[in-house]
Write an enzyme that holds these catalytic residues in place. Structure first.
Site, short mmCIF file in Angstrom:
data_model
loop_
_atom_site.label_atom_id
_atom_site.label_comp_id
_atom_site.label_asym_id
_atom_site.label_seq_id
_atom_site.Cartn_x
_atom_site.Cartn_y
_atom_site.Cartn_z
N GLU A 68 0.83 -0.86 -0.38
CA GLU A 68 -0.17 0.32 -0.37
C GLU A 68 0.98 1.21 0.00
OE1 GLU A 68 -2.63 0.03 3.24
OE2 GLU A 68 -3.45 2.50 3.22
N ARG B 159 0.45 11.21 1.45
CA ARG B 159 0.28 11.32 2.23
C ARG B 159 1.69 12.79 1.86
NH1 ARG B 159 0.50 7.79 7.79
NH2 ARG B 159 -0.91 6.25 7.01
N THR C 292 -5.07 6.10 2.83
CA THR C 292 -5.01 7.55 3.00
C THR C 292 -5.32 7.53 1.53
OG1 THR C 292 -2.65 7.08 3.96
CG2 THR C 292 -4.12 9.71 4.04
N LYS D 292 -10.73 -1.97 6.75
CA LYS D 292 -10.12 -2.10 7.72
C LYS D 292 -10.26 -1.83 8.99
CE LYS D 292 -5.56 1.55 7.78
NZ LYS D 292 -5.11 3.04 6.74
#
Ligand code: 3PG
Length: 212
Positions: free
Chosen positions: A42, A46, A70, A130
């Site tokens: 993943e 960010r 994210t 998640k």
């Protein structure tokens, strides 16, 4: 979830996070993880150029399943999808991203931490979420409680997972895989110590094998 992603996570139920702004370092990190036996990765959005790192990994490696994490907005989800992301992870549950991913057939793991959030994901048609931030959201006891009512929901605990507690999470049948950044320490990436990353990955694979 695709059969291939499901089989990969079955074999090695650990998803390392890459948080890197430099594309070349992101590629080297991904290769180091793959050398250690982790092939589902993943890349978290960010930093401004994180998506370029994901694109570089997709272009310069073979055999990895690479997703974007994210992902905060529908536009970002569409953009990473167009760039080739093979799954999408969000810190929370946003209905329009969930609907988009379901329509596109792209695996989506939204962060959840309460029964209400898990139920909303369930109602939208998701069967994998998640669990975030896993350690602060109640860890193993909370997952046991949630899975006792959401019996066909599978969880990917992320946030506070490490080699020290990986076994505890993976021993739960409701846990699909664990995610985390402990496999890609910032200092190791910064100095190019990729052998450390490969070792952390192979240690995680060994822990997962004895836990399952
Ligand atoms: C995430 O994006 O899922 C978490 O920030 C990862 O948490 P960790 O750094 O504790 O693994």
């Amino acid at each position: 979830m695709s059969v291939e992603l499901s089989q990969r996570l079955e074999a090695a139920p650990v998803v390392p996070l890459i948080a890197e702004n430099d594309a070349a370092r992101a590629v080297s990190t991904a290769k180091a993880l793959a050398d250690g036996g982790l092939s589902v990765i993943e890349v978290v959005l960010r930093s401004n150029d994180a998506q370029k790192g994901m694109e570089a990994i997709l272009a310069e490696t073979k055999g990895l399943i690479v997703g974007a994490g994210t992902v905060l907005t529908l536009d970002q989800a569409k953009s990473v999808r167009a760039s080739g992301a093979q799954f999408i992870v969000s810190p929370g549950l946003v209905d329009d991203i969930a609907r988009y991913c379901l329509d596109e057939g792209i695996p989506f793991f939204p962060g959840t931490m309460t029964a209400g959030e898990v139920q909303r994901a369930y109602a939208l048609g998701l069967r994998e979420v998640k669990f975030f931030p896993a350690s602060l959201a109640g860890g193993v006891p909370m997952l046991k409680a949630l899975s006792s009512v959401f019996r066909d929901m599978r969880f990917m605990p992320t946030g506070g997972v490490s080699a020290a507690n990986l076994t505890d999470f993976l021993q739960l049948p409701c846990v699909l895989a664990c995610g985390g950044s402990w496999l890609t320490p910032k200092e190791a990436v910064a100095i190019g110590d990729y052998s450390q990353i490969t070792k952390l990955a192979s240690d995680a694979v060994a822990i997962a094998q004895s836990a399952r």
